[in-house]
Design a protein around this motif. Structure first.
Motif, PDB file in Angstrom:
ATOM      1  N   GLU A 125       0.339  -1.506   0.147  1.00 38.09           N
ATOM      2  CA  GLU A 125       0.311   0.200  -0.119  1.00 38.09           C
ATOM      3  C   GLU A 125       0.849   1.075  -0.225  1.00 38.09           C
ATOM      4  O   GLU A 125       0.944   2.419  -0.666  1.00 38.09           O
ATOM      5  N   GLY A 126       1.901   0.976   1.061  1.00 40.50           N
ATOM      6  CA  GLY A 126       3.251   2.357   1.050  1.00 40.50           C
ATOM      7  C   GLY A 126       3.181   2.413  -0.689  1.00 40.50           C
ATOM      8  O   GLY A 126       3.521   3.904  -0.507  1.00 40.50           O
ATOM      9  N   VAL A 127       3.777   1.233  -1.205  1.00 38.30           N
ATOM     10  CA  VAL A 127       4.654   1.520  -2.554  1.00 38.30           C
ATOM     11  C   VAL A 127       3.629   2.561  -4.151  1.00 38.30           C
ATOM     12  O   VAL A 127       3.627   3.039  -4.088  1.00 38.30           O
ATOM     13  N   ARG A 128       2.595   2.576  -3.571  1.00 41.49           N
ATOM     14  CA  ARG A 128       1.113   2.828  -4.302  1.00 41.49           C
ATOM     15  C   ARG A 128       0.731   4.443  -4.009  1.00 41.49           C
ATOM     16  O   ARG A 128       0.826   4.741  -4.785  1.00 41.49           O
ATOM     17  N   ASN A 129       1.367   4.426  -2.697  1.00 40.83           N
ATOM     18  CA  ASN A 129       0.844   5.880  -2.056  1.00 40.83           C
ATOM     19  C   ASN A 129       1.466   6.278  -2.263  1.00 40.83           C
ATOM     20  O   ASN A 129       1.536   7.656  -2.595  1.00 40.83           O
ATOM     21  N   ARG A 130       3.075   5.944  -2.103  1.00 44.93           N
ATOM     22  CA  ARG A 130       4.362   7.121  -2.612  1.00 44.93           C
ATOM     23  C   ARG A 130       4.365   7.267  -4.096  1.00 44.93           C
ATOM     24  O   ARG A 130       4.609   8.551  -4.721  1.00 44.93           O
ATOM     25  N   ASN A 131       4.128   6.683  -5.049  1.00 38.64           N
ATOM     26  CA  ASN A 131       3.717   6.632  -6.442  1.00 38.64           C
ATOM     27  C   ASN A 131       3.006   7.368  -6.555  1.00 38.64           C
ATOM     28  O   ASN A 131       2.816   8.422  -7.729  1.00 38.64           O
ATOM     29  N   ALA A 132       1.227   7.476  -6.773  1.00 34.37           N
ATOM     30  CA  ALA A 132       0.935   7.991  -6.503  1.00 34.37           C
ATOM     31  C   ALA A 132       1.241   9.676  -6.435  1.00 34.37           C
ATOM     32  O   ALA A 132       0.658  11.011  -7.060  1.00 34.37           O
ATOM     33  N   MET A 133       1.071   9.948  -5.090  1.00 34.80           N
ATOM     34  CA  MET A 133       1.472  11.195  -4.097  1.00 34.80           C
ATOM     35  C   MET A 133       2.725  11.866  -5.600  1.00 34.80           C
ATOM     36  O   MET A 133       2.904  12.728  -5.921  1.00 34.80           O
ATOM     37  N   ALA A 134       3.578  10.834  -6.030  1.00 43.91           N
ATOM     38  CA  ALA A 134       4.765  11.509  -7.006  1.00 43.91           C
ATOM     39  C   ALA A 134       4.043  12.224  -8.075  1.00 43.91           C
ATOM     40  O   ALA A 134       4.477  13.182  -9.015  1.00 43.91           O
ATOM     41  N   ASP A 135       3.247  11.035  -8.435  1.00 41.61           N
ATOM     42  CA  ASP A 135       2.553  11.837  -9.709  1.00 41.61           C
ATOM     43  C   ASP A 135       1.316  12.468  -9.430  1.00 41.61           C
ATOM     44  O   ASP A 135       1.512  13.605 -10.060  1.00 41.61           O
ATOM     45  N   ARG A 136       0.904  12.947  -8.239  1.00 46.29           N
ATOM     46  CA  ARG A 136       0.333  14.205  -7.662  1.00 46.29           C
ATOM     47  C   ARG A 136       1.233  15.471  -7.725  1.00 46.29           C
ATOM     48  O   ARG A 136       0.916  16.274  -8.229  1.00 46.29           O
ATOM     49  N   LEU A 137       2.362  15.384  -7.330  1.00 50.28           N
ATOM     50  CA  LEU A 137       3.360  16.267  -7.133  1.00 50.28           C
ATOM     51  C   LEU A 137       3.843  16.845  -8.660  1.00 50.28           C
ATOM     52  O   LEU A 137       3.383  18.271  -9.124  1.00 50.28           O
ATOM     53  N   LEU A 138       3.898  15.912  -9.182  1.00 50.89           N
ATOM     54  CA  LEU A 138       4.188  16.145 -10.920  1.00 50.89           C
ATOM     55  C   LEU A 138       3.372  17.351 -11.542  1.00 50.89           C
ATOM     56  O   LEU A 138       3.787  18.372 -12.282  1.00 50.89           O
ATOM     57  N   ALA A 139       2.408  16.833 -11.186  1.00 45.54           N
ATOM     58  CA  ALA A 139       0.828  17.449 -11.850  1.00 45.54           C
ATOM     59  C   ALA A 139       0.590  18.623 -11.386  1.00 45.54           C
ATOM     60  O   ALA A 139       0.471  19.327 -12.261  1.00 45.54           O
ATOM     61  N   GLU A 140       0.562  19.046 -10.036  1.00 49.88           N
ATOM     62  CA  GLU A 140      -0.284  19.949  -9.270  1.00 49.88           C
ATOM     63  C   GLU A 140       1.002  21.258  -8.643  1.00 49.88           C
ATOM     64  O   GLU A 140       0.910  22.216  -8.782  1.00 49.88           O
ATOM     65  N   GLY A 141       2.680  20.481  -8.421  1.00 52.06           N
ATOM     66  CA  GLY A 141       3.191  21.259  -8.056  1.00 52.06           C
ATOM     67  C   GLY A 141       3.602  20.796  -6.405  1.00 52.06           C
ATOM     68  O   GLY A 141       2.343  20.198  -5.955  1.00 52.06           O
ATOM     69  N   MET A 142       4.041  21.762  -5.651  1.00 48.87           N
ATOM     70  CA  MET A 142       4.603  21.438  -4.179  1.00 48.87           C
ATOM     71  C   MET A 142       3.154  22.096  -3.857  1.00 48.87           C
ATOM     72  O   MET A 142       3.792  21.847  -2.094  1.00 48.87           O
ATOM     73  N   ARG A 143       3.028  23.433  -3.764  1.00 51.03           N
ATOM     74  CA  ARG A 143       2.237  23.907  -2.590  1.00 51.03           C
ATOM     75  C   ARG A 143       1.372  24.025  -2.113  1.00 51.03           C
ATOM     76  O   ARG A 143       0.901  23.385  -0.872  1.00 51.03           O
ATOM     77  N   GLY A 144      -0.126  23.365  -3.006  1.00 52.24           N
ATOM     78  CA  GLY A 144      -1.131  22.178  -2.281  1.00 52.24           C
ATOM     79  C   GLY A 144      -0.770  21.376  -1.124  1.00 52.24           C
ATOM     80  O   GLY A 144      -1.403  21.323  -0.051  1.00 52.24           O
ATOM     81  N   TYR A 145       0.702  20.716  -2.024  1.00 47.49           N
ATOM     82  CA  TYR A 145       1.250  19.819  -0.855  1.00 47.49           C
ATOM     83  C   TYR A 145       1.261  20.495   0.815  1.00 47.49           C
ATOM     84  O   TYR A 145       1.352  19.971   1.452  1.00 47.49           O
ATOM     85  N   ALA A 146       2.558  21.134   0.557  1.00 46.34           N
ATOM     86  CA  ALA A 146       2.721  21.782   2.119  1.00 46.34           C
ATOM     87  C   ALA A 146       1.987  22.796   2.756  1.00 46.34           C
ATOM     88  O   ALA A 146       2.188  22.357   3.950  1.00 46.34           O
ATOM     89  N   ASP A 147       1.050  23.347   1.886  1.00 44.53           N
ATOM     90  CA  ASP A 147      -0.365  23.224   2.909  1.00 44.53           C
ATOM     91  C   ASP A 147      -0.721  22.545   3.052  1.00 44.53           C
ATOM     92  O   ASP A 147      -1.578  22.153   4.496  1.00 44.53           O
TER      93      ASP A 147
END
Length: 263
Positions: A125-147
């Motif tokens: 599950e962690g592997v899936r979550n980390r790869n999904a987060m990587a995809d999200r950061l590439l698509a959205e950038g870092m600011r939303g994640y930082a918030d």
């Protein structure tokens, strides 16, 4: 000069016998995460704090950067700087990089500091979550994640200037660099067996209110290490070195004094 790492390298003005201290930051931060420790300990010893590949002022390697590549970068930097033996400290992902470093060149490490980290391999599950987060950061950038994660990285009651520093580091990190390390970290090995073979003194530190790597994780690390001290920093979450720098520096200073006095 190693092409991938920007770094802070501070030495005391006068001669010192203190063992050099190498500080490895976590994700998604940079070497300024260690500013309170650089300021405190560079008066009596050499202190080196790199920006990991893909973070801070170090160039980005897109795709995937495993922990082993980060460890190789650290070794190359220390070779370049002529730092032969040292105390190695890492927080969160930096702690896992420190474990990888010990596996690769543990004979150079005189003391090991593991802060707010854990040794277990990633779950499916962690592997899936980390790869999904990587995809999200590439698509959205870092600011939303930082918030979104700020009040877990530091406690909600942390000082405003600490929150601003942590948020600023996260928002300024290159999304490609953060994503590459997330994908690499998803494939990390199991370090639990390694811990049982650590022959040098170890310090395990954790924030009492850390929800990413709770106190139970730190207790597990400490039990696995043959010669360890466990310190729980009250009034802190995932970044006790920034949230409670005086308390963190006190326990780190005590540990460094012990290492300095060892044969």
């Amino acid at each position: 000069m190693p092409p991938y790492l920007a770094f802070t390298d501070k030495s005391p003005d006068s001669a010192s016998t203190g063992c050099p201290l190498v500080l490895i930051h976590g994700h998604p931060f940079d070497r300024t995460m260690w500013d309170p420790q650089v300021a405190e300990f560079s008066a009596g010893r050499r202190v080196v704090a790199p920006d990991l590949r893909g973070y801070g002022a170090s160039p980005v390697t897109p795709g995937k950067v495993p922990l082993s590549r980060h460890a190789e970068d650290v070794a190359e930097l220390l070779d370049f700087l002529g730092v032969d033996t040292f105390v190695l400290a890492g927080l969160s992902m930096g702690g896992q990089i420190a474990m990888e470093c010990h596996d690769r060149f543990g004979d150079r490490i005189r003391g090991l500091v593991l802060a707010d980290t854990f040794a277990e391999p990633e779950t499916p599950e962690g592997v899936r979550n980390r790869n999904a987060m990587a995809d999200r950061l590439l698509a959205e950038g870092m600011r939303g994640y930082a918030d979104e994660v700020l009040d877990r990285m530091v406690a909600p009651y942390a000082r405003a200037e600490v929150k601003a520093h942590v948020h600023g580091m996260m928002a300024a990190t290159a999304a490609q660099g953060a994503a590459a390390s997330l994908r690499g970290r998803a494939e990390r090995p199991d370090y639990r067996g390694l811990l049982t073979r650590v022959a040098v003194p170890a310090l395990v530190v954790v924030g009492a209110d850390d929800t990413y790597t709770p106190v139970a994780d730190a207790e597990s690390l400490a039990r696995s290490l043959p010669d360890s001290t466990l310190e729980v920093i009250e009034g802190a979450a995932h970044l006790p070195n920034l949230e409670r720098p005086k308390e963190f520096n006190r326990v780190l200073g005590d540990f460094l004094a012990r290492v300095d006095g060892a044969p």
